[in-house]
Write an enzyme that holds these catalytic residues in place. Sequence first.
Site, PDB file in Angstrom:
ATOM      1  N   CYS A  57      43.693  35.220  48.053  1.00  0.00           N
ATOM      2  CA  CYS A  57      44.281  34.121  47.674  1.00  0.00           C
ATOM      3  C   CYS A  57      45.691  34.775  49.141  1.00  0.00           C
ATOM      4  O   CYS A  57      45.118  34.391  50.281  1.00  0.00           O
ATOM      5  CB  CYS A  57      45.513  32.984  46.352  1.00  0.00           C
ATOM      6  SG  CYS A  57      46.092  31.751  47.473  1.00  0.00           S
ATOM      7  N   HIS A 117      41.413  32.213  43.648  1.00  0.00           N
ATOM      8  CA  HIS A 117      42.411  33.304  42.395  1.00  0.00           C
ATOM      9  C   HIS A 117      40.962  33.647  40.950  1.00  0.00           C
ATOM     10  O   HIS A 117      40.843  32.907  40.331  1.00  0.00           O
ATOM     11  CB  HIS A 117      42.939  32.596  41.486  1.00  0.00           C
ATOM     12  CG  HIS A 117      44.432  32.403  42.584  1.00  0.00           C
ATOM     13  ND1 HIS A 117      45.027  32.935  42.457  1.00  0.00           N
ATOM     14  CD2 HIS A 117      44.172  31.312  43.309  1.00  0.00           C
ATOM     15  CE1 HIS A 117      46.020  31.892  43.470  1.00  0.00           C
ATOM     16  NE2 HIS A 117      45.510  31.242  43.844  1.00  0.00           N
ATOM     17  N   GLU A 171      41.447  36.021  39.076  1.00  0.00           N
ATOM     18  CA  GLU A 171      41.869  36.296  37.895  1.00  0.00           C
ATOM     19  C   GLU A 171      41.842  35.105  36.666  1.00  0.00           C
ATOM     20  O   GLU A 171      41.815  35.311  35.708  1.00  0.00           O
ATOM     21  CB  GLU A 171      43.265  36.746  38.065  1.00  0.00           C
ATOM     22  CG  GLU A 171      44.201  35.598  37.941  1.00  0.00           C
ATOM     23  CD  GLU A 171      44.170  35.101  39.762  1.00  0.00           C
ATOM     24  OE1 GLU A 171      43.298  35.681  40.708  1.00  0.00           O
ATOM     25  OE2 GLU A 171      45.662  34.859  40.124  1.00  0.00           O
TER      26      GLU A 171
END
Length: 576
Positions: free
Chosen positions: A404, A535, A537
């Site tokens: 990001c 993102h 994750e």
Amino acid sequence: MKYVVVSGGVISGIGKGVLASSTGMLFKTLGLKVTSIKIDPYMNIDAGTMSPLEHGECFVLNDGGETDLDLGNYERYLNVTLTRDHNITTGKIYSHVIAKERKGDYLGKTVQIVPHLTNAIQEWIERVSKIPVDDTGLEPDVCIIELGGTVGDIESAPFVEALRQFQFRVGRENFALIHVSLVPMIHGEQKTKPTQAAIRDLRSLGLVPDMIACRCSETLDKATIEKIAMFCHVGPEQVVNVHDVNSTYHVPLLLLEQKMMDYLRTRLHLNDVTLSSEDISRGENLLAKWKATTSNFDESMEIVKIALVGKYTHLKDSYLSVIKALEHSSMQCRRILEIQWVEATDLEPEMQELNKEKFHEAWNKVSTADGILVPGGFGVRGTEGMILAARWARENKIPYLGICLGLQIATIEFARDVLDKKNGNSTEFVNDLPEEDQIVVYMPEIDRENMGGTMRLGLRPTYFQEDTEWSTIKKLYGNQESVEERHRHRYEINPAIVEELEANGLVFVGKDETHKRCEILELKNHPYYVATQYHPEYTSKVLDPSKPFLGLVAASSGILQDVLEGKYQIHSQSEF
Ligand SMILES: *[C@@H]1O[C@H](CO)[C@@H](O)[C@H](O)[C@H]1NC(C)=O
Ligand SMILES: *[C@@H]1O[C@H](CO)[C@@H](O)[C@H](O)[C@H]1NC(C)=O
Ligand SMILES: *[C@@H]1O[C@H](CO)[C@@H](O)[C@H](O)[C@H]1NC(C)=O
Ligand SMILES: *[C@@H]1O[C@H](CO)[C@@H](O)[C@H](O)[C@H]1NC(C)=O
């Protein structure tokens, strides 16, 4: 549907979430389909506007729901996809009941906490527990309900009453309760009084513990277990010992050793649930794979050092999903993860004057790391330091992953240094930035005036572009044409400068469906220099690490090629 409630007594913050997700994972190893619901007794309606300083990270779901960390725990352990409705809060349930009252659904009757609110809670649980959460598309068999806070709080009282009624609504063989308690060590002695008091509180509210999970720094003595069993009116087999372990990924195995599932199998009549032989072997494989992935780590294993260059790095909770994704990747690469926390401002030249020691310490961490990660964030503070870290990685061929903001940072760095746009910047940091310096810009479709709830949020597709066969990140994703990942941003790379960046080697290998918005960048002629606007994750799983993270850890460990060739995939058979 079998419901398993996980509640807490004594104090909060003793690992109820890990216990609940570990229990869910164990149900999965029996071949059952598992979902989960988190009850938060707060008045907030969504977490997007809550401060990360107070609440840790904001976790984003596929549907764009912004929640706090706990739903992430369930997704990672259970390999499921949850929705914003899997999180019930006091605020949500009250506004639901008030809206019904306004519509006249209660026919002008007096609307009360009992029965109207408590009924609404039970209906919500029944409805949401049936939502399919995995790729089978089928209704789950087991629903884990985590009740936030501690039983006995004013806040949780309506939920406790709703659950009390719920046990009769669904029947005794479909409802079990695990109460998580604390056994403190005082002068070397294991104290059971707090647990006794917690169970007394629970019983006085009409709930009966089926298992008491005792958190303790050490293994519980046999005498302690017997004492708890006797004073809490349960059998010793109902007292589970959850002592501190090296890694939270060991908790499922710890519970398994104590035959927790044997007890719950009988208690919940699990033998009555029909399972195909496929389901059963899927569960067995899952357990074997979990054991192979999470165990056999010791000091003899090689270490991989990742420098995490962020803001507020003393508040590690605000990077929880990032840490988890690094952990999952390190387990897959059979490396011990060492995160070097670097406060980005410490890398900036001004720090050299302000605090020489800090400056050198920070640069020492960056320059000795095997890989560098710049995670997401907002605001200008620290960005100069992040730019310097990205430059270090690019010039010294150190593996780099930007997420990001980390993608925007890498692009600004490259534009300033390689394209000679010395004043290149982001319109997020500079109000009236001249057009030629605009590297990162506000997304056109987003309303600048209205901050809350105006981000590009949730699951969106990214398409790999033509002539990207050389791309490592594409290979990591298994050479798929497109991938879907979760987003949370307001700014993007200025489409006007993409051509010039690409001509100089910084290639946007992945773009959105318009083929204009930049999603993934990768540097040519570098061991691993990747950044994503999304993102990754948020979708990392214990047994299925996020690919950009896996690439970073593999490249930092010097095994990227082996990982690409599938040599590090852990199969249920390996080491077993
Ligand atoms: C659920 O939503 C509430 C309100 O936004 C938030 O405070 C809470 O942290 C969320 N819980 C989870 C598990 O996401
Ligand atoms: C996790 O779920 C996905 C789809 O829901 C599936 O393709 C994948 O194999 C699962 N992973 C594991 C490790 O079970
Ligand atoms: C935990 O870690 C320590 C030291 O790293 C090691 O000696 C011990 O065996 C580990 N325990 C388990 C259960 O893996
Ligand atoms: C541009 O961005 C940097 C962050 O690197 C910031 O410190 C700087 O003050 C910004 N503004 C201008 C006008 O360069």
